[in-house]
Scaffold this motif. Structure first.
Motif, mmCIF file in Angstrom:
data_model
loop_
_atom_site.group_PDB
_atom_site.id
_atom_site.type_symbol
_atom_site.label_atom_id
_atom_site.label_comp_id
_atom_site.label_asym_id
_atom_site.label_seq_id
_atom_site.Cartn_x
_atom_site.Cartn_y
_atom_site.Cartn_z
ATOM 1 N N GLU A 98 0.837 -1.203 0.000
ATOM 2 C CA GLU A 98 0.000 0.000 0.000
ATOM 3 C C GLU A 98 0.870 1.251 0.000
ATOM 4 O O GLU A 98 0.600 2.214 -0.743
ATOM 5 N N ALA A 99 1.913 1.250 0.827
ATOM 6 C CA ALA A 99 2.813 2.410 0.892
ATOM 7 C C ALA A 99 3.525 2.605 -0.444
ATOM 8 O O ALA A 99 3.665 3.744 -0.916
ATOM 9 N N ARG A 100 3.941 1.520 -1.069
ATOM 10 C CA ARG A 100 4.613 1.622 -2.370
ATOM 11 C C ARG A 100 3.651 2.173 -3.418
ATOM 12 O O ARG A 100 4.014 3.045 -4.216
ATOM 13 N N SER A 101 2.434 1.653 -3.400
ATOM 14 C CA SER A 101 1.432 2.131 -4.350
ATOM 15 C C SER A 101 1.155 3.615 -4.144
ATOM 16 O O SER A 101 1.069 4.385 -5.113
ATOM 17 N N SER A 102 1.031 4.014 -2.888
ATOM 18 C CA SER A 102 0.771 5.425 -2.576
ATOM 19 C C SER A 102 1.944 6.299 -3.020
ATOM 20 O O SER A 102 1.740 7.380 -3.590
ATOM 21 N N ALA A 103 3.162 5.811 -2.770
ATOM 22 C CA ALA A 103 4.342 6.589 -3.162
ATOM 23 C C ALA A 103 4.412 6.719 -4.688
ATOM 24 O O ALA A 103 4.707 7.811 -5.214
ATOM 25 N N LEU A 104 4.147 5.624 -5.415
ATOM 26 C CA LEU A 104 4.160 5.698 -6.876
ATOM 27 C C LEU A 104 3.079 6.637 -7.390
ATOM 28 O O LEU A 104 3.291 7.362 -8.378
ATOM 29 N N LYS A 105 1.932 6.626 -6.727
ATOM 30 C CA LYS A 105 0.845 7.531 -7.127
ATOM 31 C C LYS A 105 1.278 8.988 -6.941
ATOM 32 O O LYS A 105 1.039 9.830 -7.806
ATOM 33 N N LYS A 106 1.937 9.283 -5.824
ATOM 34 C CA LYS A 106 2.409 10.655 -5.565
ATOM 35 C C LYS A 106 3.476 11.048 -6.591
ATOM 36 O O LYS A 106 3.486 12.190 -7.064
ATOM 37 N N VAL A 107 4.355 10.107 -6.936
ATOM 38 C CA VAL A 107 5.388 10.400 -7.935
ATOM 39 C C VAL A 107 4.731 10.695 -9.277
ATOM 40 O O VAL A 107 5.130 11.644 -9.986
ATOM 41 N N ASP A 108 3.723 9.912 -9.661
ATOM 42 C CA ASP A 108 3.014 10.147 -10.922
ATOM 43 C C ASP A 108 2.346 11.521 -10.917
ATOM 44 O O ASP A 108 2.402 12.248 -11.920
ATOM 45 N N GLU A 109 1.716 11.885 -9.796
ATOM 46 C CA GLU A 109 1.074 13.208 -9.706
ATOM 47 C C GLU A 109 2.113 14.312 -9.842
ATOM 48 O O GLU A 109 1.878 15.318 -10.530
ATOM 49 N N PHE A 110 3.259 14.144 -9.189
ATOM 50 C CA PHE A 110 4.328 15.126 -9.276
ATOM 51 C C PHE A 110 4.826 15.249 -10.712
ATOM 52 O O PHE A 110 5.036 16.361 -11.219
ATOM 53 N N LYS B 116 3.187 14.626 -13.465
ATOM 54 C CA LYS B 116 2.171 15.310 -14.277
ATOM 55 C C LYS B 116 2.211 16.808 -14.026
ATOM 56 O O LYS B 116 2.099 17.610 -14.955
ATOM 57 N N LYS B 117 2.382 17.175 -12.765
ATOM 58 C CA LYS B 117 2.430 18.603 -12.436
ATOM 59 C C LYS B 117 3.669 19.249 -13.061
ATOM 60 O O LYS B 117 3.589 20.345 -13.627
ATOM 61 N N VAL B 118 4.804 18.555 -12.978
ATOM 62 C CA VAL B 118 6.035 19.085 -13.559
ATOM 63 C C VAL B 118 5.880 19.211 -15.073
ATOM 64 O O VAL B 118 6.275 20.229 -15.669
ATOM 65 N N GLU B 119 5.283 18.197 -15.712
ATOM 66 C CA GLU B 119 5.076 18.246 -17.154
ATOM 67 C C GLU B 119 4.149 19.398 -17.534
ATOM 68 O O GLU B 119 4.383 20.099 -18.521
ATOM 69 N N ALA B 120 3.106 19.594 -16.721
ATOM 70 C CA ALA B 120 2.173 20.699 -17.010
ATOM 71 C C ALA B 120 2.882 22.040 -16.863
ATOM 72 O O ALA B 120 2.723 22.938 -17.711
ATOM 73 N N GLU B 121 3.651 22.189 -15.827
ATOM 74 C CA GLU B 121 4.374 23.448 -15.611
ATOM 75 C C GLU B 121 5.447 23.644 -16.687
ATOM 76 O O GLU B 121 5.656 24.757 -17.156
ATOM 77 N N ALA B 122 6.097 22.567 -17.075
ATOM 78 C CA ALA B 122 7.107 22.671 -18.132
ATOM 79 C C ALA B 122 6.454 23.066 -19.441
ATOM 80 O O ALA B 122 7.005 23.861 -20.217
#
Length: 128
Positions: free
Chosen positions: A93-105, A107-113
């Motif tokens: 669960e922690a790994r899944s949550s961490a991967l989800k946060k990395v994916d969100e980050f 996407k945000k970086v790509e949007a800002e870029a």
């Protein structure tokens, strides 16, 4: 008599005194005296069934104690397996949550870029 040992005399008198004691206690009956002397020299004997009963009781209590130990070991192993399964589930669960946060980050970086890229392009005459 001065050169002879007095030990045989002492042993003989002690033996005669012991025999006299047992005869006196038995009321003069030689069979009773003999049985009493044998009992005293071999110690107090337990009734015939008592020794076997004590052995069976010891085996029973030993089996009960062994069963309790086995039960405790089995319970501990079950708890350890449950804890290991819970820890594994938590780790997944922690790994899944961490991967989800990395994916969100990401996407945000790509949007800002993307925004920054379009802003820089507009400076040099390129537009979207």
């Amino acid at each position: 008599m001065s050169s002879k040992s007095r030990l045989p005399l002492a042993v003989g008198l002690t033996a005669a005194g012991g025999i006299g004691y047992y005869l006196y206690r038995a009321g003069g009956e030689t069979k009773i005296t003999q049985k009493k002397a044998e009992t005293d020299t071999h110690g107090k004997s337990e009734p015939p069934g008592r020794v076997e009963e004590a052995r069976k009781d010891a085996e029973k209590y030993g089996a009960q104690a062994g069963a309790k130990v086995d039960s405790a070991v089995n319970k501990t192993q079950a708890e350890l397996q449950k804890a290991a399964a819970d820890a594994e589930a938590y780790a997944k669960e922690a790994r899944s949550s961490a991967l989800k946060k990395v994916d969100e980050f990401d996407k945000k970086v790509e949007a800002e870029a993307s925004k920054a890229k379009s802003g820089i392009s507009s400076w040099f005459g390129g537009g979207k």
